[in-house]
Design a protein around this motif. Structure first.
Motif, PDB file in Angstrom:
ATOM      1  N   HIS A  24       0.834  -1.208   0.000  1.00  0.00           N
ATOM      2  CA  HIS A  24       0.000   0.000   0.000  1.00  0.00           C
ATOM      3  C   HIS A  24       0.865   1.252   0.000  1.00  0.00           C
ATOM      4  CE1 HIS A  24      -3.157   2.844   1.206  1.00  0.00           C
ATOM      5  NE2 HIS A  24      -2.335   3.259   2.153  1.00  0.00           N
ATOM      6  N   PHE A  25       1.810   1.321   0.916  1.00  0.00           N
ATOM      7  CA  PHE A  25       2.667   2.504   0.987  1.00  0.00           C
ATOM      8  C   PHE A  25       3.546   2.626  -0.253  1.00  0.00           C
ATOM      9  CE2 PHE A  25       2.202   1.941   5.757  1.00  0.00           C
ATOM     10  CZ  PHE A  25       1.294   2.983   5.887  1.00  0.00           C
ATOM     11  N   LEU A  26       4.041   1.497  -0.736  1.00  0.00           N
ATOM     12  CA  LEU A  26       4.863   1.536  -1.949  1.00  0.00           C
ATOM     13  C   LEU A  26       4.050   2.062  -3.125  1.00  0.00           C
ATOM     14  CD1 LEU A  26       7.480   0.860  -3.508  1.00  0.00           C
ATOM     15  CD2 LEU A  26       6.515  -1.431  -3.881  1.00  0.00           C
ATOM     16  N   SER A  27       2.837   1.568  -3.309  1.00  0.00           N
ATOM     17  CA  SER A  27       1.994   2.000  -4.415  1.00  0.00           C
ATOM     18  C   SER A  27       1.722   3.493  -4.354  1.00  0.00           C
ATOM     19  CB  SER A  27       0.679   1.220  -4.403  1.00  0.00           C
ATOM     20  OG  SER A  27      -0.174   1.652  -5.440  1.00  0.00           O
ATOM     21  N   ARG A  28       1.368   3.993  -3.182  1.00  0.00           N
ATOM     22  CA  ARG A  28       1.098   5.423  -3.034  1.00  0.00           C
ATOM     23  C   ARG A  28       2.341   6.241  -3.366  1.00  0.00           C
ATOM     24  NH1 ARG A  28      -3.146   7.601  -0.291  1.00  0.00           N
ATOM     25  NH2 ARG A  28      -1.800   9.093   0.801  1.00  0.00           N
ATOM     26  N   GLY A  52      10.226 -11.023  -7.008  1.00  0.00           N
ATOM     27  CA  GLY A  52       9.196 -12.025  -6.807  1.00  0.00           C
ATOM     28  C   GLY A  52       8.532 -12.424  -8.119  1.00  0.00           C
ATOM     29  N   ALA A  53       7.279 -12.825  -8.030  1.00  0.00           N
ATOM     30  CA  ALA A  53       6.560 -13.339  -9.196  1.00  0.00           C
ATOM     31  C   ALA A  53       5.598 -12.325  -9.810  1.00  0.00           C
ATOM     32  CB  ALA A  53       5.788 -14.602  -8.817  1.00  0.00           C
ATOM     33  N   GLY A  54       5.548 -11.114  -9.246  1.00  0.00           N
ATOM     34  CA  GLY A  54       4.633 -10.091  -9.772  1.00  0.00           C
ATOM     35  C   GLY A  54       3.313 -10.029  -9.049  1.00  0.00           C
ATOM     36  N   PHE A  55       2.799 -11.196  -8.636  1.00  0.00           N
ATOM     37  CA  PHE A  55       1.599 -11.294  -7.810  1.00  0.00           C
ATOM     38  C   PHE A  55       1.955 -12.031  -6.526  1.00  0.00           C
ATOM     39  CE2 PHE A  55      -1.415 -11.652 -11.778  1.00  0.00           C
ATOM     40  CZ  PHE A  55      -1.129 -10.339 -12.102  1.00  0.00           C
ATOM     41  N   ALA A  56       1.088 -11.870  -5.511  1.00  0.00           N
ATOM     42  CA  ALA A  56       1.228 -12.625  -4.270  1.00  0.00           C
ATOM     43  C   ALA A  56      -0.162 -12.964  -3.751  1.00  0.00           C
ATOM     44  CB  ALA A  56       2.008 -11.817  -3.234  1.00  0.00           C
ATOM     45  N   ARG A  57      -0.227 -14.042  -2.986  1.00  0.00           N
ATOM     46  CA  ARG A  57      -1.507 -14.456  -2.394  1.00  0.00           C
ATOM     47  C   ARG A  57      -1.418 -14.306  -0.880  1.00  0.00           C
ATOM     48  NH1 ARG A  57      -4.832 -17.921  -5.004  1.00  0.00           N
ATOM     49  NH2 ARG A  57      -3.051 -18.921  -6.017  1.00  0.00           N
ATOM     50  N   ILE A  58      -2.432 -13.675  -0.299  1.00  0.00           N
ATOM     51  CA  ILE A  58      -2.453 -13.530   1.141  1.00  0.00           C
ATOM     52  C   ILE A  58      -2.653 -14.906   1.771  1.00  0.00           C
ATOM     53  CG2 ILE A  58      -3.552 -12.424   3.108  1.00  0.00           C
ATOM     54  CD1 ILE A  58      -2.020 -10.560   1.156  1.00  0.00           C
ATOM     55  N   ALA A  66      -1.324  -7.373  -6.152  1.00  0.00           N
ATOM     56  CA  ALA A  66      -0.216  -6.991  -7.021  1.00  0.00           C
ATOM     57  C   ALA A  66       1.050  -6.855  -6.202  1.00  0.00           C
ATOM     58  CB  ALA A  66      -0.535  -5.676  -7.733  1.00  0.00           C
ATOM     59  N   GLY A  67       2.132  -7.465  -6.687  1.00  0.00           N
ATOM     60  CA  GLY A  67       3.431  -7.285  -6.068  1.00  0.00           C
ATOM     61  C   GLY A  67       4.094  -6.018  -6.567  1.00  0.00           C
ATOM     62  N   SER A  68       5.283  -5.748  -6.071  1.00  0.00           N
ATOM     63  CA  SER A  68       5.944  -4.474  -6.370  1.00  0.00           C
ATOM     64  C   SER A  68       6.152  -4.215  -7.862  1.00  0.00           C
ATOM     65  CB  SER A  68       7.270  -4.385  -5.613  1.00  0.00           C
ATOM     66  OG  SER A  68       8.068  -5.547  -5.800  1.00  0.00           O
ATOM     67  N   PRO A  69       6.551  -5.196  -8.690  1.00  0.00           N
ATOM     68  CA  PRO A  69       6.731  -4.892 -10.117  1.00  0.00           C
ATOM     69  C   PRO A  69       5.428  -4.481 -10.805  1.00  0.00           C
ATOM     70  CG  PRO A  69       7.845  -6.934  -9.533  1.00  0.00           C
ATOM     71  CD  PRO A  69       6.957  -6.572  -8.389  1.00  0.00           C
ATOM     72  N   ALA A  70       4.326  -5.146 -10.458  1.00  0.00           N
ATOM     73  CA  ALA A  70       3.033  -4.794 -11.048  1.00  0.00           C
ATOM     74  C   ALA A  70       2.586  -3.418 -10.583  1.00  0.00           C
ATOM     75  CB  ALA A  70       1.988  -5.842 -10.693  1.00  0.00           C
ATOM     76  N   LEU A  71       2.869  -3.074  -9.330  1.00  0.00           N
ATOM     77  CA  LEU A  71       2.528  -1.740  -8.835  1.00  0.00           C
ATOM     78  C   LEU A  71       3.282  -0.669  -9.622  1.00  0.00           C
ATOM     79  CD1 LEU A  71       2.556  -2.389  -4.985  1.00  0.00           C
ATOM     80  CD2 LEU A  71       0.552  -2.211  -6.488  1.00  0.00           C
ATOM     81  N   ASP A  93       9.959 -16.645 -14.335  1.00  0.00           N
ATOM     82  CA  ASP A  93       9.133 -16.932 -15.510  1.00  0.00           C
ATOM     83  C   ASP A  93       7.729 -16.335 -15.361  1.00  0.00           C
ATOM     84  OD1 ASP A  93      11.243 -18.282 -16.616  1.00  0.00           O
ATOM     85  OD2 ASP A  93      10.516 -20.285 -16.082  1.00  0.00           O
ATOM     86  N   ALA A  94       7.148 -16.462 -14.172  1.00  0.00           N
ATOM     87  CA  ALA A  94       5.822 -15.886 -13.940  1.00  0.00           C
ATOM     88  C   ALA A  94       5.874 -14.363 -14.020  1.00  0.00           C
ATOM     89  CB  ALA A  94       5.292 -16.324 -12.576  1.00  0.00           C
ATOM     90  N   LEU A  95       6.925 -13.788 -13.466  1.00  0.00           N
ATOM     91  CA  LEU A  95       7.110 -12.342 -13.506  1.00  0.00           C
ATOM     92  C   LEU A  95       7.163 -11.833 -14.945  1.00  0.00           C
ATOM     93  CD1 LEU A  95       7.887  -9.680 -11.953  1.00  0.00           C
ATOM     94  CD2 LEU A  95      10.271 -10.414 -12.215  1.00  0.00           C
ATOM     95  N   ALA A  96       7.920 -12.526 -15.773  1.00  0.00           N
ATOM     96  CA  ALA A  96       8.070 -12.104 -17.170  1.00  0.00           C
ATOM     97  C   ALA A  96       6.725 -12.110 -17.892  1.00  0.00           C
ATOM     98  CB  ALA A  96       9.066 -13.009 -17.885  1.00  0.00           C
TER      99      ALA A  96
END
Length: 272
Positions: A24-28, A52-58, A66-71, A93-96
């Motif tokens: 949240h803070f990173l995105s803002r 990471g993989a771009g996404f994460a699951r709680i 969304a992980g940091s690259p997607a943000l 591979d998932a990130l790409a």
């Protein structure tokens, strides 16, 4: 094209619920940075050392975030370049597939490997002049070498660094790190003086003393404006700290505004 987090059949690593606060803070901050600096700095770059993989699951839920690259890819005013690094081959591979192929307005440069070993390759397409960057470093534990941050400091970059103080440094320093001159904490700090800092501090003050020493170290790399945000787990115990560093008061203002509203919409007493 906006990257929407979803279960797309690729690897989605589990993370604790508290990761939503970090994201949240990173995105803002990324939105404020990319829009607020677009006139003065037409070339803006995002560097992510542990992507990471771009996404994460709680963990324990079906919620995908969304992980940091997607943000970084989703900011309104796109970065000129996004520079990613991930060591795990399945995550890479998932990130790409999630980020590289969906970021039509931004050049994405991805490197597979340990960021500490391949940092020069990660930075090779980052302009050394006439560009402004932000670097996010989210290592597992203390696996971020000081020399890596020194290399990043050679480009004009704000820093957002996960300092694993309570989850690693304070838990392991006396038993595993104190007598090992090549310990994770030595490589993270880039010097042995942390021993006196922790040994002379009360247990309740060690985390703050370590953060302060790390910020003092960053001053030697030219950084002058600092802040931090503690992240707690579901039991409300501090586990790590986001350390912010910039060479500019404007950057610190962006960070303060990013922290002003938390992930639940609550306005902070300490934010701008």
């Amino acid at each position: 094209m906006r990257i929407e987090p979803r279960d797309d059949g690729l690897l989605i690593p589990d993370v604790g619920r508290w990761a939503k606060r970090k994201y949240h803070f990173l995105s803002r901050y990324l939105h404020l940075f990319s829009t607020g600096m677009k006139i003065k700095w037409p070339r803006r770059h995002y560097i992510d050392l542990f992507s990471g993989a771009g996404f994460a699951r709680i963990r324990g839920t079906n919620e995908v975030v969304a992980g940091s690259p997607a943000l970084a890819a989703n900011v309104l005013d796109s970065f000129s370049g996004i520079h990613l690094c991930e060591q795990d081959s399945t995550c890479f591979d998932a990130l790409a597939k999630r980020v590289n192929s969906q970021s039509a307005n931004t050049a994405v440069h991805s490197v597979r490997g340990d960021a500490n070993a391949v940092i020069n390759e990660v930075l090779k397409d980052v302009p050394s002049r006439d560009a402004l960057c932000v670097t996010f470093a989210d290592p597992f534990g203390l696996h971020l070498d000081w020399e890596t941050i020194r290399a990043v400091s050679d480009v004009r970059s704000d820093l957002i660094i996960l300092l694993a103080d309570n989850m690693d440094a304070l838990r392991n320093w006396a038993k595993y790190y104190f007598d090992n001159p090549d310990s994770n904490l030595d490589r993270f700090m880039g010097e042995p003086g942390w021993r006196n800092t922790l040994a002379s501090a009360s247990s309740g003050n060690q985390a703050e003393r370590l953060r302060t020493r790390y910020m003092e170290r960053l001053k030697g790399l030219g950084y002058s404006h600092f802040d931090s945000e503690r992240i707690a787990n579901d039991q409300d115990r501090d586990i790590y700290t986001l350390v912010y560093a910039s060479r500019s008061a404007r950057g610190l203002d962006f960070w303060s505004k990013a922290r002003a509203v938390d992930e639940s919409g609550q306005r902070s007493l300490f934010g701008a």
